[in-house]
Design an enzyme around this catalytic site. Structure first.
Site, PDB file in Angstrom:
ATOM      1  CE1 TYR A 141      -3.156  -2.910   0.306  1.00 50.11           C
ATOM      2  CE2 TYR A 141      -3.523  -2.368   2.616  1.00 50.11           C
ATOM      3  CZ  TYR A 141      -3.802  -3.145   1.513  1.00 50.11           C
ATOM      4  OH  TYR A 141      -4.723  -4.168   1.614  1.00 50.11           O
TER       5      TYR A 141
ATOM      6  CG  PHE B 295     -13.886  -4.578  -1.971  1.00 44.68           C
ATOM      7  CD1 PHE B 295     -13.207  -3.407  -1.688  1.00 44.68           C
ATOM      8  CD2 PHE B 295     -13.326  -5.441  -2.894  1.00 44.68           C
ATOM      9  CE1 PHE B 295     -12.003  -3.102  -2.304  1.00 44.68           C
ATOM     10  CE2 PHE B 295     -12.129  -5.145  -3.520  1.00 44.68           C
ATOM     11  CZ  PHE B 295     -11.461  -3.975  -3.227  1.00 44.68           C
ATOM     12  N   PRO B 296     -17.057  -4.093   1.853  1.00 44.96           N
ATOM     13  CG  PRO B 296     -17.176  -2.680   3.691  1.00 44.96           C
ATOM     14  CD  PRO B 296     -16.193  -3.308   2.763  1.00 44.96           C
ATOM     15  CG  LEU B 297     -21.331  -0.470   1.287  1.00 43.55           C
ATOM     16  CD1 LEU B 297     -21.513   1.038   1.420  1.00 43.55           C
ATOM     17  CD2 LEU B 297     -22.687  -1.152   1.255  1.00 43.55           C
ATOM     18  N   GLY B 298     -18.953  -3.404  -1.971  1.00 45.82           N
ATOM     19  CA  GLY B 298     -18.499  -3.625  -3.345  1.00 45.82           C
ATOM     20  C   GLY B 298     -19.369  -4.602  -4.100  1.00 45.82           C
ATOM     21  N   GLY B 299     -19.560  -4.355  -5.405  1.00 43.21           N
ATOM     22  CA  GLY B 299     -20.243  -5.307  -6.269  1.00 43.21           C
ATOM     23  C   GLY B 299     -21.756  -5.279  -6.207  1.00 43.21           C
ATOM     24  CG  PHE B 300     -24.214  -3.627  -3.159  1.00 40.09           C
ATOM     25  CD1 PHE B 300     -25.398  -3.781  -2.468  1.00 40.09           C
ATOM     26  CD2 PHE B 300     -23.035  -3.985  -2.519  1.00 40.09           C
ATOM     27  CE1 PHE B 300     -25.410  -4.268  -1.170  1.00 40.09           C
ATOM     28  CE2 PHE B 300     -23.025  -4.467  -1.232  1.00 40.09           C
ATOM     29  CZ  PHE B 300     -24.221  -4.617  -0.548  1.00 40.09           C
TER      30      PHE B 300
ATOM     31  N   PRO C 206     -27.599  -1.828  -8.999  1.00 42.88           N
ATOM     32  CG  PRO C 206     -27.746  -0.375 -10.821  1.00 42.88           C
ATOM     33  CD  PRO C 206     -27.257  -1.737 -10.436  1.00 42.88           C
ATOM     34  CG  LEU C 207     -33.201  -4.827  -7.655  1.00 45.16           C
ATOM     35  CD1 LEU C 207     -34.370  -3.858  -7.699  1.00 45.16           C
ATOM     36  CD2 LEU C 207     -33.550  -6.105  -8.424  1.00 45.16           C
TER      37      LEU C 207
END
Length: 288
Positions: A64, A213-218, A220-221
């Site tokens: 990193y 990635f707790p909000l990755g790959g969502f 729109p629905l």
């Protein structure tokens, strides 16, 4: 020492007790995880606030920056509190284009472990995860040569505990046949639940699962469904997503990242959100 009771309580990684709510340092580096932060003092403040809140699990990697987040951690927190445990990763490096080319040959792994020791200012690394696959996700391939190298460095006293990251279930089993692991770090969230079976298997073994990635790959629905639950609870989608992860299984450890003290505090408060049976049922449909 802890000044706040963190959501989720604690978990034991081998002989190390850590808070289930941890902190991921990746976002402290510059754009695309390359170069220094725009706000150096702000980055140091986030790390110090994490410890002040009682967080005892910080996730990093020498790649990193490269070196940037490790050097920030050392500057902000060294000498480290005895209760603070730093997990790092080896197995990938950086190129001039910002890519993450694999570096899992024995010599690269040996060098990476020594570089992490140097940049963090440690004699022994508490936890080293072997990063597998690529930026697209896990890749089915043997981990034997690479993991045997880390197991050897562990025997030399340079590493306390081992884990794997971006791994398939078969790679987890292959690694466990070489040396004990204390955690698996993979992509997992409400919308991306390929590891449901693996999480339950690891929980039965007393092995931690650390989702990234707790909000990755969502889609729109799916995002709309999450937002609807969040609105009903008067919370942010991230808060709901983190709270759901903590309630999904007791072996799940969180490492949400941020470069903002305010956002860090918001994440801690949000992860403690109480989700009802109806909330959980609605959220469970997102990944089905």
């Amino acid at each position: 020492m802890a000044t706040t009771s963190l959501p989720g309580g604690t978990w034991t990684l081998g002989d190390l007790t850590v808070t289930r709510f941890g902190y991921g340092a990746m976002q402290l580096a510059g754009p695309w995880v390359m170069g220094p932060p725009a706000d150096h003092e702000g980055a140091l403040a986030v790390l110090r606030e994490a410890v002040a809140l009682g967080i005892t699990h910080i996730d990093t990697a020498d790649a990193y920056g490269p070196r940037v987040t490790n050097e920030l951690i050392k500057e902000a927190l060294h000498p480290y509190q005895a209760s603070l445990h730093i997990a790092t990763k080896v197995g990938a490096t950086r190129d001039a284009q910002g890519g993450w080319p694999p570096a899992r040959d024995p010599e690269s792994l040996r060098r990476a472990v020594h570089e992490n020791l140097e940049t963090l200012g440690l004699d022994t690394l508490d936890l080293v995860n072997l990063r597998l696959g690529n930026s697209e996700g896990p890749v089915a391939e043997s981990v034997e040569t690479a993991f045997e190298m880390l197991a050897d460095l562990q025997k030399q006293g340079l590493i306390r505990h081992l884990g794997v990251s971006n791994a398939t279930a078969e790679q987890v089993r292959e690694a466990q046949a070489i040396a004990p692991i204390v955690c698996v770090q993979n992509m997992y969230n409400l919308a991306y639940r390929a590891d449901d079976e693996l999480i339950d298997s690891l929980a039965a073994q007393g092995v931690a699962y650390v989702p990234f990635f707790p909000l990755g790959g969502f889609s729109p629905l799916q995002s709309s469904a999450l937002s609807a639950v969040a609105e009903r609870l008067g919370a942010t989608p991230m808060s709901v997503a983190l709270a759901w992860l903590l309630q999904r299984s007791p072996n799940i450890l969180l490492i949400p990242g941020t470069s903002s003290v305010a956002h860090l505090r918001e994440n801690v408060a949000g992860a403690g959100l109480a989700l009802s049976a109806d909330d959980l049922a609605a959220l469970d449909e997102i990944g089905r």
